[in-house]
Enzyme design. Structure first.
Site, PDB file in Angstrom:
ATOM      1  N   ASP A 254       0.802  -1.220   0.000  1.00 40.69           N
ATOM      2  CA  ASP A 254       0.000   0.000   0.000  1.00 40.69           C
ATOM      3  C   ASP A 254       0.833   1.267   0.000  1.00 40.69           C
ATOM      4  O   ASP A 254       1.607   1.518   0.926  1.00 40.69           O
ATOM      5  CB  ASP A 254      -0.915  -0.011   1.222  1.00 40.69           C
ATOM      6  N   GLU A 256      -0.893   4.081  -0.104  1.00 37.87           N
ATOM      7  CA  GLU A 256      -1.947   5.055   0.166  1.00 37.87           C
ATOM      8  C   GLU A 256      -2.293   5.144   1.640  1.00 37.87           C
ATOM      9  O   GLU A 256      -1.500   5.641   2.446  1.00 37.87           O
ATOM     10  CB  GLU A 256      -3.171   4.721  -0.694  1.00 37.87           C
ATOM     11  N   ARG A 322      -1.062  -0.754  -4.300  1.00 39.38           N
ATOM     12  CA  ARG A 322      -2.116   0.262  -4.287  1.00 39.38           C
ATOM     13  C   ARG A 322      -1.488   1.638  -4.494  1.00 39.38           C
ATOM     14  O   ARG A 322      -0.690   2.096  -3.681  1.00 39.38           O
ATOM     15  CB  ARG A 322      -2.916   0.238  -2.981  1.00 39.38           C
ATOM     16  N   GLU A 413     -15.436   2.832  -2.568  1.00 39.82           N
ATOM     17  CA  GLU A 413     -15.442   3.473  -1.253  1.00 39.82           C
ATOM     18  C   GLU A 413     -15.903   4.931  -1.311  1.00 39.82           C
ATOM     19  O   GLU A 413     -15.756   5.659  -0.330  1.00 39.82           O
ATOM     20  CB  GLU A 413     -14.043   3.396  -0.628  1.00 39.82           C
ATOM     21  N   ASP A 441     -14.021   4.547   4.941  1.00 38.09           N
ATOM     22  CA  ASP A 441     -13.979   5.575   3.907  1.00 38.09           C
ATOM     23  C   ASP A 441     -15.354   5.816   3.303  1.00 38.09           C
ATOM     24  O   ASP A 441     -15.748   6.961   3.053  1.00 38.09           O
ATOM     25  CB  ASP A 441     -12.986   5.182   2.810  1.00 38.09           C
ATOM     26  N   ASP A 610      -5.923   2.515   9.732  1.00 38.09           N
ATOM     27  CA  ASP A 610      -5.238   3.308   8.721  1.00 38.09           C
ATOM     28  C   ASP A 610      -5.957   4.655   8.626  1.00 38.09           C
ATOM     29  O   ASP A 610      -6.791   4.995   9.463  1.00 38.09           O
ATOM     30  CB  ASP A 610      -5.131   2.583   7.376  1.00 38.09           C
TER      31      ASP A 610
END
Length: 700
Positions: A254, A256, A322, A413, A441, A610
């Site tokens: 990830d 992000e 990602r 999302e 999200d 996160d």
């Protein structure tokens, strides 16, 4: 950037430019000047389009805000509301019948069902652990967690009573997944070398190697390790030393929400670690028990079948990367006097790195089908998905890759994506390999989109609300309707509590029964335990009997707290819960650059959090502030009260900087901004404020 070079008009951090030239392009034999010229041309086409899409987001939001403001206090009529959303282009016409055309997809994505990990790409050790979580010890997973209903292990070394309970439970699992003939159980097995293993279905045994037998069930492999010299194996009647489950079939590295990557230094680390995974040479040394250990990527597993043919099974998860979404820019590169969109930067660089896998330059290889797998988050509607499709076309042309080499995972999302999901899939129909849902999200965007409609219900009530249930079911139904089964993943979100594996084993099988052929778990151990669910449910059979997706009425039902009169205690409880979660995460993000960690909640339960946790919490508080449910003074009182709580929870961290005594510091200031400036943040995103405060902290 303090030290830069300019390539084809792109002002670039010098170290990052050298990394791209020497470590990414050189092994591919690419012309460096041609690459940078092509990159500049790509920016010339896509940077303005990116900006226009962001402007459209703001225009739509302003129009929706005005609509709600004009109708303040009025009940929302779904017919009128949906007509309005169609008139402004928020809702678009459904595409006609179609089936996705994605080709060259690895079986871990297309035809196998199993757990998925998401790991911060900046942490090499975590990245290696996740990549190696393709296989996991069931004995270890039971021994070390509350998934086993038995007395906890006594301290002071191996607890033989706990170990016996582990072995018994693991063998009961084997009775389910690989039953024996004639009513025998795995607990009855003795002297396997001489007596063999009398299977009810001999075809489940796919082969042996020197110490293990391999079985298959529901498309997943099970390795039973026999070792008469092993401390466990020597006391076992069949000399079984361990049972190893194929666990995390796929892992998302990830860039992000689970990382704090705000500048060239951070991006370089992300790209370096991704290159290490692709080339197979990523290593990390660390201290444990007074010794220096080195972690590397695991090798493959081999066995021989009954006909003497050799087979190899991948030793590592199939890796996605990602990228970030369309919103942020990054100072790592500048073009035309501005920072370039970070999503474009990620698309170019992570794809260029992954091209080494396509060229066969890695030690192990990632995709055996010659594909590159990128998850793209936070896209709003089909126009933004089409932009990503065009961008990936351009990146393929820049790198000389065949069309649709780069596959895409679309994270459902954002509300405009959920409402137009079929059109979003259609926009990337020849490269899509993944859709999924995520509560945090998606709820953050639900709140922000309808910010001015009225005060929202409490977060806990959201989980049973009409829109959320419709969202989860529609994602699966629409994915199945357009042919994702057997070609792509339909995923579900994270089990956030890594210490509550017993509860996970009860609840998370529901994701499979809802039709998901993958779901997120917080650790390699959780992946091994969650793999049991895929032996208990054949997801692809489940998918055949699921109903078609429902319409939009429930999905677009705004979760307002109509007719609710909360007590002062209820309001304080909700506010404290939001403020504690927000502070507990933001203090590590700003002060230490940690984007994902186990953060204690208000009840001291560790949750793997996160950045999405900030979005939902900050937007919820901002909504209640806007509508007078709470006051600024109440928010500040809660922030200070919860700062003391978070300080206490982090008292054992030598790198921790207390919040309460640093209320003018970057972390506490960022938390205040996220709340008090929450209404004006684009789509309710936290990144602009977080990046600004993190950069200030790094510069201090």
């Amino acid at each position: 950037m303090t030290n830069t070079v300019t390539r084809a008009g792109i002002e670039t951090d010098a170290t990052l430019a050298d990394f791209i030239d020497t470590r990414v392009l050189a092994p591919l034999g690419r012309d460096v000047d041609a690459f940078w010229a092509g990159f500049a041309k790509l920016l010339g086409e896509f940077a303005p389009r990116n900006a226009a899409l962001l402007e459209k987001r703001e225009e739509l939001q302003a129009t929706i805000d005005a609509w709600h403001t004009e109708r303040a206090g009025q009940a929302i009529d779904q017919g009128e509301y949906q007509a309005f959303l169609r008139e402004i282009g928020y809702l678009v016409p459904e595409p006609g019948d179609f089936t996705i055309g994605t080709e060259n997809v690895d079986p871990e994505i297309a035809t196998m069902a199993g757990p998925q990990l998401v790991v911060p790409i900046l942490n090499a050790r975590f990245l290696l652990n996740a990549a190696n979580a393709r296989w996991g010890s069931l004995y270890d997973a039971f021994y070390g967690t509350d998934a086993l209903d038995a007395p906890a292990a006594r301290p002071g070394g191996y607890d033989e009573e706990r170990g016996a309970a582990v072995v018994a439970e693991a063998k009961r699992f084997m009775d389910e997944a690989v039953p024996l003939a004639d009513g025998k159980t795995w607990a009855d097995l003795t002297n396997v070398k001489e007596n063999g293993i009398p299977l009810a279905d001999p075809a489940q045994c796919v082969g042996w190697n020197e110490g293990s037998c391999f079985f298959t069930h529901n498309g997943l492999h099970i390795e039973v390790v026999f070792d008469a010299e092993h401390p466990v194996g020597k006391t076992d009647p069949a000399n079984i030393a361990d049972i190893i489950l194929e666990s995390a079939l796929t892992t998302i590295a990830d860039c992000e929400d689970s990382v704090a990557a705000v500048d060239a230094e951070d991006k370089l680390l992300a790209y370096t670690n991704w290159l290490g995974v692709i080339r197979g040479d990523l290593e990390e040394c660390f201290e444990k028990g007074g010794k220096t250990l080195t972690r590397k990527l695991a090798g493959d597993k081999s066995f021989t079948d009954a006909d003497g043919k050799e087979h190899t099974l991948p030793g590592r998860s199939l890796m996605f990367v990602r990228n970030v979404g369309h919103l942020m820019t990054n100072p790592a590169m500048r073009w035309d006097g501005k920072e370039i969109p970070e999503g474009i930067l990620d698309a170019v660089v992570t794809s260029a790195i992954s091209a080494q896998d396509v060229a066969g330059l890695g030690q192990y290889g990632n995709s055996r089908e010659g594909s590159i797998y990128i998850v793209k988050p936070k896209m709003h509607g089909p126009e933004e998905c089409a932009f990503t499709n065009d961008l990936f076309d351009a990146v393929e042309d820049l790198l000389g890759l065949p069309r649709h080499t780069i596959k895409v995972g679309v994270m459902d999302e954002e509300r405009r994506t959920s409402a137009n999901l079929a059109a979003c899939i259609h926009a990337v129909k020849d490269r899509i390999v993944f859709i999924n849902t995520g509560f945090l999200d998606r709820t953050g965007d639900e709140i922000h989109t309808s910010m001015r409609a009225g005060p929202m219900m409490r977060k806990g009530a959201m989980k049973g609300s009409d829109w959320l249930l419709a969202y989860e079911a529609r994602n699966v139904g629409i994915g199945l309707k357009h042919g994702l089964s057997g070609r792509a993943q339909i995923g579900k979100g994270m089990w956030a509590a890594p210490d509550l594996m017993g509860q996970m084993m009860i609840e998370k099988i529901g994701h499979l029964r809802a039709g998901a052929n993958t779901a997120w778990v917080p650790s390699p151990t959780a992946a091994t335990l969650h793999a049991i669910h895929y032996h208990r449910e054949d997801v692809f059979e489940v998918q055949k009997d699921l109903p078609e997706a429902a319409g939009l009425d429930e999905l677009l039902h705004i979760p307002l707290a109509d007719g609710v009169n909360w007590s002062e205690d209820e309001i304080r409880e909700e506010l404290d819960n939001n403020c504690q979660g927000l502070l507990g995460y933001v203090v590590r993000w700003i002060d230490q650059g940690v984007g994902c960690s186990k953060v204690p909640d208000i009840n001291d339960v560790g949750l793997m959090e996160d950045r999405a946790t900030l979005r939902i919490s900050s937007q919820h508080i901002a909504n209640w502030l806007l509508h007078g449910v709470i006051s600024e003074d109440q928010v500040m009182e809660s922030l200070r009260r919860m700062a003391a709580k978070v300080d206490e929870q982090n008292a054992g961290d030598p790198f921790y900087e207390p919040l309460l005594e640093n209320q003018d510091g970057a972390a506490f200031s960022a938390a205040k901004d996220l709340i008090f400036k929450g209404v004006e943040q684009p789509s309710g995103y936290t990144e602009p404020l977080l990046h600004a405060w993190r950069l200030r902290k790094k510069a201090a």
